[in-house]
Design an enzyme around this catalytic site. Structure first.
Site, PDB file in Angstrom:
ATOM      1  N   HIS A 182     -41.869 -62.229 -36.182  1.00 31.57           N
ATOM      2  CA  HIS A 182     -43.082 -61.574 -35.676  1.00 31.57           C
ATOM      3  C   HIS A 182     -43.026 -61.498 -34.157  1.00 31.57           C
ATOM      4  O   HIS A 182     -43.664 -62.271 -33.452  1.00 31.57           O
ATOM      5  CB  HIS A 182     -44.355 -62.264 -36.179  1.00 31.57           C
ATOM      6  CG  HIS A 182     -44.506 -63.724 -35.854  1.00 31.57           C
ATOM      7  ND1 HIS A 182     -43.544 -64.664 -36.126  1.00 31.57           N
ATOM      8  CD2 HIS A 182     -45.526 -64.420 -35.283  1.00 31.57           C
ATOM      9  CE1 HIS A 182     -43.959 -65.863 -35.751  1.00 31.57           C
ATOM     10  NE2 HIS A 182     -45.162 -65.734 -35.217  1.00 31.57           N
ATOM     11  N   ASP A 219     -48.326 -61.011 -38.673  1.00 30.02           N
ATOM     12  CA  ASP A 219     -49.003 -62.224 -38.210  1.00 30.02           C
ATOM     13  C   ASP A 219     -50.479 -62.234 -38.594  1.00 30.02           C
ATOM     14  O   ASP A 219     -51.316 -62.808 -37.881  1.00 30.02           O
ATOM     15  CB  ASP A 219     -48.857 -62.402 -36.690  1.00 30.02           C
ATOM     16  CG  ASP A 219     -49.040 -63.854 -36.249  1.00 30.02           C
ATOM     17  OD1 ASP A 219     -49.124 -64.743 -37.117  1.00 30.02           O
ATOM     18  OD2 ASP A 219     -49.105 -64.097 -35.036  1.00 30.02           O
ATOM     19  N   GLU A 223     -42.713 -72.514 -39.533  1.00 22.94           N
ATOM     20  CA  GLU A 223     -42.916 -72.090 -38.146  1.00 22.94           C
ATOM     21  C   GLU A 223     -43.010 -73.309 -37.241  1.00 22.94           C
ATOM     22  O   GLU A 223     -44.010 -74.017 -37.225  1.00 22.94           O
ATOM     23  CB  GLU A 223     -44.188 -71.243 -38.029  1.00 22.94           C
ATOM     24  CG  GLU A 223     -44.361 -70.641 -36.655  1.00 22.94           C
ATOM     25  CD  GLU A 223     -45.554 -69.715 -36.562  1.00 22.94           C
ATOM     26  OE1 GLU A 223     -45.562 -68.848 -35.668  1.00 22.94           O
ATOM     27  OE2 GLU A 223     -46.495 -69.857 -37.383  1.00 22.94           O
ATOM     28  N   HIS A 239     -40.974 -66.810 -30.951  1.00 26.25           N
ATOM     29  CA  HIS A 239     -41.511 -67.958 -30.207  1.00 26.25           C
ATOM     30  C   HIS A 239     -40.501 -68.632 -29.287  1.00 26.25           C
ATOM     31  O   HIS A 239     -40.909 -69.447 -28.450  1.00 26.25           O
ATOM     32  CB  HIS A 239     -42.121 -69.024 -31.137  1.00 26.25           C
ATOM     33  CG  HIS A 239     -43.493 -68.713 -31.616  1.00 26.25           C
ATOM     34  ND1 HIS A 239     -44.603 -68.820 -30.814  1.00 26.25           N
ATOM     35  CD2 HIS A 239     -43.944 -68.293 -32.828  1.00 26.25           C
ATOM     36  CE1 HIS A 239     -45.678 -68.477 -31.507  1.00 26.25           C
ATOM     37  NE2 HIS A 239     -45.307 -68.143 -32.728  1.00 26.25           N
ATOM     38  N   HIS A 245     -42.333 -73.471 -31.790  1.00 30.46           N
ATOM     39  CA  HIS A 245     -43.588 -72.731 -31.750  1.00 30.46           C
ATOM     40  C   HIS A 245     -43.925 -72.569 -30.272  1.00 30.46           C
ATOM     41  O   HIS A 245     -43.075 -72.114 -29.502  1.00 30.46           O
ATOM     42  CB  HIS A 245     -44.690 -73.421 -32.563  1.00 30.46           C
ATOM     43  CG  HIS A 245     -45.895 -72.557 -32.763  1.00 30.46           C
ATOM     44  ND1 HIS A 245     -47.129 -72.872 -32.250  1.00 30.46           N
ATOM     45  CD2 HIS A 245     -46.038 -71.355 -33.362  1.00 30.46           C
ATOM     46  CE1 HIS A 245     -47.991 -71.899 -32.544  1.00 30.46           C
ATOM     47  NE2 HIS A 245     -47.355 -70.966 -33.222  1.00 30.46           N
ATOM     48  N   ASP A 291     -50.057 -66.010 -41.958  1.00 30.35           N
ATOM     49  CA  ASP A 291     -50.530 -67.391 -41.830  1.00 30.35           C
ATOM     50  C   ASP A 291     -51.668 -67.736 -42.771  1.00 30.35           C
ATOM     51  O   ASP A 291     -52.459 -68.654 -42.483  1.00 30.35           O
ATOM     52  CB  ASP A 291     -50.974 -67.640 -40.389  1.00 30.35           C
ATOM     53  CG  ASP A 291     -49.823 -68.028 -39.480  1.00 30.35           C
ATOM     54  OD1 ASP A 291     -49.186 -69.059 -39.749  1.00 30.35           O
ATOM     55  OD2 ASP A 291     -49.547 -67.292 -38.520  1.00 30.35           O
ATOM     56  N   HIS A 300     -44.273 -62.351 -41.672  1.00 25.28           N
ATOM     57  CA  HIS A 300     -45.057 -63.513 -41.244  1.00 25.28           C
ATOM     58  C   HIS A 300     -46.538 -63.315 -41.536  1.00 25.28           C
ATOM     59  O   HIS A 300     -47.164 -62.389 -41.034  1.00 25.28           O
ATOM     60  CB  HIS A 300     -44.872 -63.729 -39.738  1.00 25.28           C
ATOM     61  CG  HIS A 300     -45.323 -65.071 -39.260  1.00 25.28           C
ATOM     62  ND1 HIS A 300     -44.504 -66.173 -39.265  1.00 25.28           N
ATOM     63  CD2 HIS A 300     -46.508 -65.484 -38.769  1.00 25.28           C
ATOM     64  CE1 HIS A 300     -45.174 -67.216 -38.777  1.00 25.28           C
ATOM     65  NE2 HIS A 300     -46.399 -66.822 -38.489  1.00 25.28           N
TER      66      HIS A 300
END
Length: 417
Positions: free
Chosen positions: A237, A345, A148, A216, A175, A45, A43
């Site tokens: 993650h 992450d 995500e 999540h 999420h 972003d 993961h």
């Protein structure tokens, strides 16, 4: 970046009696290991950071050059970190819903494609385990995508299938907020896990070969997904709740079920998920951002300035590479070496552990694990082989499911109405 290999406080191991720099030797050993068994990270972003900072203007954030003033991720640091494959998150915040969420997800997918097209000598899109292995063998970084937040399919299995055709290879079921069909770890329980439509989403993902990502989600959602899924699941993650009691982490009873399912839990580096002392500090920092009219997940320049000022006035508890290694030790003990990985992450968190400041830091984590007497074979599973295997196993389940049945036409109104 100073290596953090050594004792559990993240300090350097003392030089040997013969004057050798033991920490330096471990770091070189870690780099050599990653050259043979690179990181397959679950993961990152970067696409969202590029959206919030420069609206995908890659001239302003040319990741072929050092972007450490703005990002955790760029090509030189990916190379220094020994990254061979990356799941790029095509994240959509939960304040977007319906068509707006779908459009934002498509724009995120387009951003990953723009990156791969702009930097073909370094990045290449991959859709399968075999393609990821081939890209890595070419000396490039295999680029896969994970969506995500299940709200980005707008309660539509047809949209789910469209995302798969565009290259998305996992969907994080929620999420930070519940969806209409699944409970999130950080929201008030509404469904008690998965609804009937949520179960159908999991089955359709199995049929497609899209990994079911349980980061999540609430523990009951994790348990329901493990009950329903015929394919291995993924935690892209998430770390161990027994080590840091944060709702984003994985309880031991769920980790214990991974061997039977074949899934992989990828430890994250987010300080407030790995260091108990960081939880309260992070909550206070988030409230400070809200007081300035900013969202805690905002990656823009103004939000970064406010965070830096808050941290200067209120020094944060410091996680280290050793803190993450504590989680991996526990996860290996409970789930087994074949069911763990790493999902940093990066660029999805404002703060990172010392020694894991950005994507160049993976050798520091490997050096820490070497100091804890992890074998090369175990480290190779952690960094590369487990992620490849879970993707390949999901593809095998998909072939069997597609031979047995066609696409689902179920709707949320039919199943949950």
């Amino acid at each position: 970046m100073a290596p953090t290999a050594g004792g559990t406080d993240g300090t350097h191991e003392a030089d040997g009696a013969d004057g050798t720099d033991r920490a330096g030797e471990r770091l070189e050993e870690a780099r050599a290991l990653l050259a043979a068994h690179p990181v397959f990270d679950g993961h990152n972003d970067l696409p969202w950071a590029l959206r919030t900072q420069v609206r995908y203007d890659l001239d302003r954030r040319d990741i072929a050059r050092d972007q450490s003033a703005h990002l955790h991720t760029d090509l030189p640091r990916l190379r220094a970190g020994g990254v061979g494959a990356q799941f790029w998150s095509v994240y959509v915040p939960t304040d977007l819903a319906g068509d707006a969420a779908v459009s934002a997800c498509l724009e995120q997918i387009d951003a990953v494609r723009l990156l791969a097209g702009r930097y073909p000598d370094d990045l290449r899109l991959a859709r399968t385990a075999d393609e990821a292995v081939a890209v890595r063998a070419e000396g490039r970084i295999a680029s896969l995508m994970g969506a995500e937040g299940g709200h980005c399919i707008a309660n539509s299995l047809a949209t789910l299938r469209a995302l798969y055709r565009l290259g998305v290879r996992y969907l994080t079921l929620t999420h930070n907020d519940n969806t209409d069909w699944a409970d999130s770890a950080t929201d008030t329980s509404r469904h008690g896990g998965l609804t009937r439509f949520g179960e159908e989403v999991v089955r359709e993902m199995n049929r497609l070969g899209m990994l079911v990502d349980l980061s999540h989600v609430a523990p009951d959602t994790m348990r329901d997904a493990l009950r329903v899924s015929a394919a291995p699941v993924l935690f892209s993650h998430s770390s161990a709740r027994a080590v840091c009691d944060h709702p984003r982490n994985v309880p031991d009873d769920v980790l214990e079920r991974l061997p039977a399912n074949g899934g992989v839990a990828m430890a994250t580096f987010v300080p407030k998920f790995v260091l108990p002392a960081a939880v309260a500090w992070s909550d206070a920092a988030d409230e400070h951002l809200r007081a300035h009219g900013l969202h805690p997940l905002d990656g823009g320049e103004r939000a970064q300035e406010v965070r830096r000022a808050y941290e200067a006035a209120h020094p944060r508890p410091a996680a280290t590479a050793a803190t993450v290694a504590d989680h991996l030790d526990h996860m290996r003990e409970v789930a087994g070496i074949d069911h763990i990985g790493v999902g940093g992450d990066f660029d999805g968190t404002p703060f990172t552990p010392s020694g894991l400041d950005d994507v160049s830091g993976y050798p520091n984590l490997v050096a820490e694990l070497l100091d804890r007497h992890w074998s090369e074979a175990d480290l190779a599973r952690l960094t590369w082989h487990n992620a490849v295997r879970v993707l390949r196993d999901a593809e095998a389940v998909a072939r069997a499911e597609q031979a047995r049945r066609g696409p689902s036409t179920a709707t949320i109104e039919q199943l949950d109405g």
